[in-house]
Design an enzyme around this catalytic site. Sequence first.
Site, PDB file in Angstrom:
ATOM      1  N   LYS A  49       3.271   0.625  -0.916  1.00  0.00           N
ATOM      2  CA  LYS A  49       4.702   0.899  -1.017  1.00  0.00           C
ATOM      3  C   LYS A  49       5.051   2.174  -0.272  1.00  0.00           C
ATOM      4  CE  LYS A  49       4.656   0.995  -5.500  1.00  0.00           C
ATOM      5  NZ  LYS A  49       3.246   0.647  -5.680  1.00  0.00           N
ATOM      6  N   THR A  50       4.278   3.222  -0.536  1.00  0.00           N
ATOM      7  CA  THR A  50       4.546   4.498   0.128  1.00  0.00           C
ATOM      8  C   THR A  50       4.324   4.355   1.631  1.00  0.00           C
ATOM      9  OG1 THR A  50       3.904   5.658  -1.879  1.00  0.00           O
ATOM     10  CG2 THR A  50       3.949   6.937   0.134  1.00  0.00           C
ATOM     11  N   GLN A  62       4.306   1.401 -13.544  1.00  0.00           N
ATOM     12  CA  GLN A  62       3.858   2.783 -13.453  1.00  0.00           C
ATOM     13  C   GLN A  62       4.936   3.764 -13.904  1.00  0.00           C
ATOM     14  OE1 GLN A  62       1.292   3.902 -10.002  1.00  0.00           O
ATOM     15  NE2 GLN A  62       1.971   1.953  -9.191  1.00  0.00           N
ATOM     16  N   ARG A  93      -5.892   4.801  -9.423  1.00  0.00           N
ATOM     17  CA  ARG A  93      -6.069   5.885  -8.437  1.00  0.00           C
ATOM     18  C   ARG A  93      -7.392   5.726  -7.689  1.00  0.00           C
ATOM     19  NH1 ARG A  93      -1.749   6.201  -7.409  1.00  0.00           N
ATOM     20  NH2 ARG A  93      -1.513   4.522  -8.894  1.00  0.00           N
ATOM     21  N   ASP A  99      11.118   6.898  -2.993  1.00  0.00           N
ATOM     22  CA  ASP A  99       9.791   6.463  -3.472  1.00  0.00           C
ATOM     23  C   ASP A  99       9.753   6.599  -4.999  1.00  0.00           C
ATOM     24  OD1 ASP A  99       7.212   5.545  -3.376  1.00  0.00           O
ATOM     25  OD2 ASP A  99       6.333   7.327  -2.465  1.00  0.00           O
ATOM     26  N   GLU A 100       8.863   5.876  -5.653  1.00  0.00           N
ATOM     27  CA  GLU A 100       8.674   5.991  -7.106  1.00  0.00           C
ATOM     28  C   GLU A 100       9.985   5.824  -7.870  1.00  0.00           C
ATOM     29  OE1 GLU A 100       5.596   6.417  -8.248  1.00  0.00           O
ATOM     30  OE2 GLU A 100       4.444   7.517  -6.743  1.00  0.00           O
TER      31      GLU A 100
HETATM   32  P1  ATP Z   1       1.019   3.701  -5.700  1.00  0.00           P
HETATM   33  O1  ATP Z   1       1.610   2.596  -6.520  1.00  0.00           O
HETATM   34  O2  ATP Z   1      -0.199   4.247  -6.306  1.00  0.00           O
HETATM   35  O3  ATP Z   1       2.047   4.717  -5.308  1.00  0.00           O
HETATM   36  P2  ATP Z   1       1.375   2.498  -3.098  1.00  0.00           P
HETATM   37  O4  ATP Z   1       1.843   1.115  -3.362  1.00  0.00           O
HETATM   38  O5  ATP Z   1       2.393   3.484  -2.717  1.00  0.00           O
HETATM   39  O6  ATP Z   1       0.509   2.987  -4.327  1.00  0.00           O
HETATM   40  P3  ATP Z   1      -0.028   3.361  -0.765  1.00  0.00           P
HETATM   41  O7  ATP Z   1      -0.446   4.685  -1.293  1.00  0.00           O
HETATM   42  O8  ATP Z   1       1.086   3.305   0.210  1.00  0.00           O
HETATM   43  O9  ATP Z   1       0.257   2.374  -1.988  1.00  0.00           O
HETATM   44  O10 ATP Z   1      -1.272   2.601  -0.141  1.00  0.00           O
HETATM   45  C1  ATP Z   1      -2.536   2.539  -0.789  1.00  0.00           C
HETATM   46  C2  ATP Z   1      -3.643   2.595   0.232  1.00  0.00           C
HETATM   47  O11 ATP Z   1      -3.703   1.360   0.972  1.00  0.00           O
HETATM   48  C3  ATP Z   1      -3.450   3.672   1.267  1.00  0.00           C
HETATM   49  O12 ATP Z   1      -4.699   4.231   1.583  1.00  0.00           O
HETATM   50  C4  ATP Z   1      -2.861   2.911   2.445  1.00  0.00           C
HETATM   51  O13 ATP Z   1      -3.107   3.562   3.673  1.00  0.00           O
HETATM   52  C5  ATP Z   1      -3.592   1.585   2.361  1.00  0.00           C
HETATM   53  N1  ATP Z   1      -2.812   0.477   2.954  1.00  0.00           N
HETATM   54  C6  ATP Z   1      -1.622   0.016   2.562  1.00  0.00           C
HETATM   55  N2  ATP Z   1      -1.196  -1.011   3.317  1.00  0.00           N
HETATM   56  C7  ATP Z   1      -2.146  -1.228   4.235  1.00  0.00           C
HETATM   57  C8  ATP Z   1      -2.302  -2.172   5.332  1.00  0.00           C
HETATM   58  N3  ATP Z   1      -1.380  -3.090   5.617  1.00  0.00           N
HETATM   59  N4  ATP Z   1      -3.432  -2.066   6.056  1.00  0.00           N
HETATM   60  C9  ATP Z   1      -4.377  -1.158   5.768  1.00  0.00           C
HETATM   61  N5  ATP Z   1      -4.298  -0.259   4.765  1.00  0.00           N
HETATM   62  C10 ATP Z   1      -3.192  -0.276   4.011  1.00  0.00           C
HETATM   63 MG    MG Z   2       3.034   5.252  -3.642  1.00  0.00          MG
END
Ligand code: ATP
Ligand code: MG
Length: 663
Positions: free
Chosen positions: A43-44, A267, A622, A235-236
């Site tokens: 997402k981030t 979350q 995490r 975000d969040e």
């Molecule tokens: P959270 O819910 O904990 O905030 P999030 O959904 O924001 O998590 P991110 O932190 O953006 O997730 O991504 C998690 C990990 O997966 C990061 O290391 C990111 O670089 C990797 N990632 C996400 N999408 C891809 C993709 N399409 N290809 C490769 N790596 C990815």
């Molecule tokens: Mg995130």
Amino acid sequence: MKYALRPARAGRDYAAELNAEQYAAVTTDAKHALVIAGAGSGKTRTLTYRVAHLLDCGVAPWRILLLTFTNKAAKEMLERVGALAGAGAGQIWGGTFHSVANRMLRIHAQRLGYLPGYSILDGDDQRALFRALTKQFAGKTAKSDRFPKAEVLQSLHSLAINSGRSWEETLRCDYAHLQTHQEAIGKIFESYRTRKQESNAMDFDDLLLNLLRLLREHDDVRLDLQQRFLHVLVDEYQDTNTPQAQIIALLAGGAPCSLMVVGDDAQSIYSWRGANVDHIFEFSRTYPGAVVYKIETNYRSVPAILEISNAAIANNTRQFAKILKPAREDGAMKPAVIPAPDNRTEARFVAQRIDELMAAGIAGKDIAVLYRAHFHSMDVQMELTRNHIPYRITSGLRFFEQAHIKDIVAWLRLLANPKDDVALRRILLTFPRVGEGTAAKIAAAWMAAADAWFAQHPQALAITDAHAAVFARVPVPPAVRPHWAEFLANMDRLHPADKSLTSPELVHLVQNFMDAHLRASYENYEERLEDIGQLTRSIADAADLDAFLSQVALLSEDDSQTDPDPDSVTLSTIHQAKGLEWKIVFVIFLGEGLFPHYKVIQQTEPDGVEEELRLFYVALTRAQDQLYLSYPRYNGHSYDSRFCPPSRFLSTLPKHLYDLWEI
Ligand code: ATP
Ligand code: MG
């Protein structure tokens, strides 16, 4: 030879670096979009690429507003955007709601009756003020009759604002046991608000409320901001509170603006600070026609960690149905569950295991120890120290919360805002022979004199006459007079009437004035001086004094610890670990009564335990490669030092999802 020039910004191959769902969200034309997906699904990352994509499409960076949960998160995302899209990322408006609100309010403070140099009261300042007011309004009751402590008044006041309710309603619903004190509490709150306004100060909640007021009551300012921001990204989103959601609606409600929020309802862990997960559930109703994007692949964790996380959160009753499939290959080991005989042994296990992992080549910065409450980290801290393993703590006392730093910053605050009552009292209390009573009297007379001076100089933003003259009539006890005269003279020396002093020079002067106090008050004087050196360096990086003081106040929101060793292990509360990831994660103190906390278990409504479960889910998700879940069977320093069964969150996990490690 022919040499071809590329277009200024090489178009990135977004489709190759994102999956189809992410790509669709990154490139959407939708006016309002919600990206809802489980932990670690990118997402981030989607938000970061979206910002880069917007820049690629020619959107001017200053027309993008990026709201994140910590200022550090915004900084990291913008650095990534810089790497993706090149120059311009620096001009994006990014940060927490509080820091962005502050930035807007500094420009328009006078519209709301504040001077632009207004101070920001942090939690410590708030409590000091509540203590003084309790003394004034609750007097004897405060001592005899279980009157709420300053901390409690502070949470009650803040919860009411952040959940968008009156304090009376909040008292009735969430603090019913304090209702007998309603009258005194009312007086304290009323006086708290006037005192802040009189001393030209805002607390964190005021930053949000005042921005709301500004946007609602001043059409020209609102229109200007609505025209300015073409894109608002958040975000969040699951942890936004009512004033934050209202601010977004006011900013993004303007005709040209598009809004994208990302979040994960599973979350949502900040309801105790007024966050309301309904904002995400009701997004499509608030913004009719909103497009919803779901991402169903997890990129962060190995399948075994994802499986155990999914199993844990399955007990959550109210949620967006989500599927999370792993993108990663199987890891080397299953998650481990470790019942330790007691808390010391648990800490020894953590330290020894970290030692082994580091010896095997894993960097300290890829390891985190997470816990529900700061004090749970005590034994681990001791064991890591004993084993010479460097660590940084993002819970607990932070750099700018330390007393000696606050002593120095108080002078700077008073300099920026001569009506800063809290800062003045703090300085006065460092004088010999000055206690709370004397400080209060002097401060009251000071404020009256300052008001009189400003009334005679309506155009002035700061005091420009000699302090000895302006504050000549302030009554000061004979024993304090020499100090007082010196203080006024020092204020004049500091006063940048000709603006000739740089901020580091100011700190240096203040340090000299405070030297005797610092020597007398702190046993580790030399170390404290090193901290002040650090303060000088960070103030030198700030644009000006106001900018620096805002930064200091806002920093206490996130982890601002100065970090001497970049390769240290992270010790953090789960709340502070939100959005982050590590290769190796230890979650400690997973005993029933510790997590979920026994007070939450005793509550009649199930919401509290559900929030603890989401917190547990945040902790598990995490981890990228290895996950260790431990608890002390016997806990030597909890509320009652007894045998402690495993947390219900552990005992309900299917046994085939983890390995049991016997110590
Ligand atoms: P959270 O819910 O904990 O905030 P999030 O959904 O924001 O998590 P991110 O932190 O953006 O997730 O991504 C998690 C990990 O997966 C990061 O290391 C990111 O670089 C990797 N990632 C996400 N999408 C891809 C993709 N399409 N290809 C490769 N790596 C990815
Ligand atoms: Mg995130």
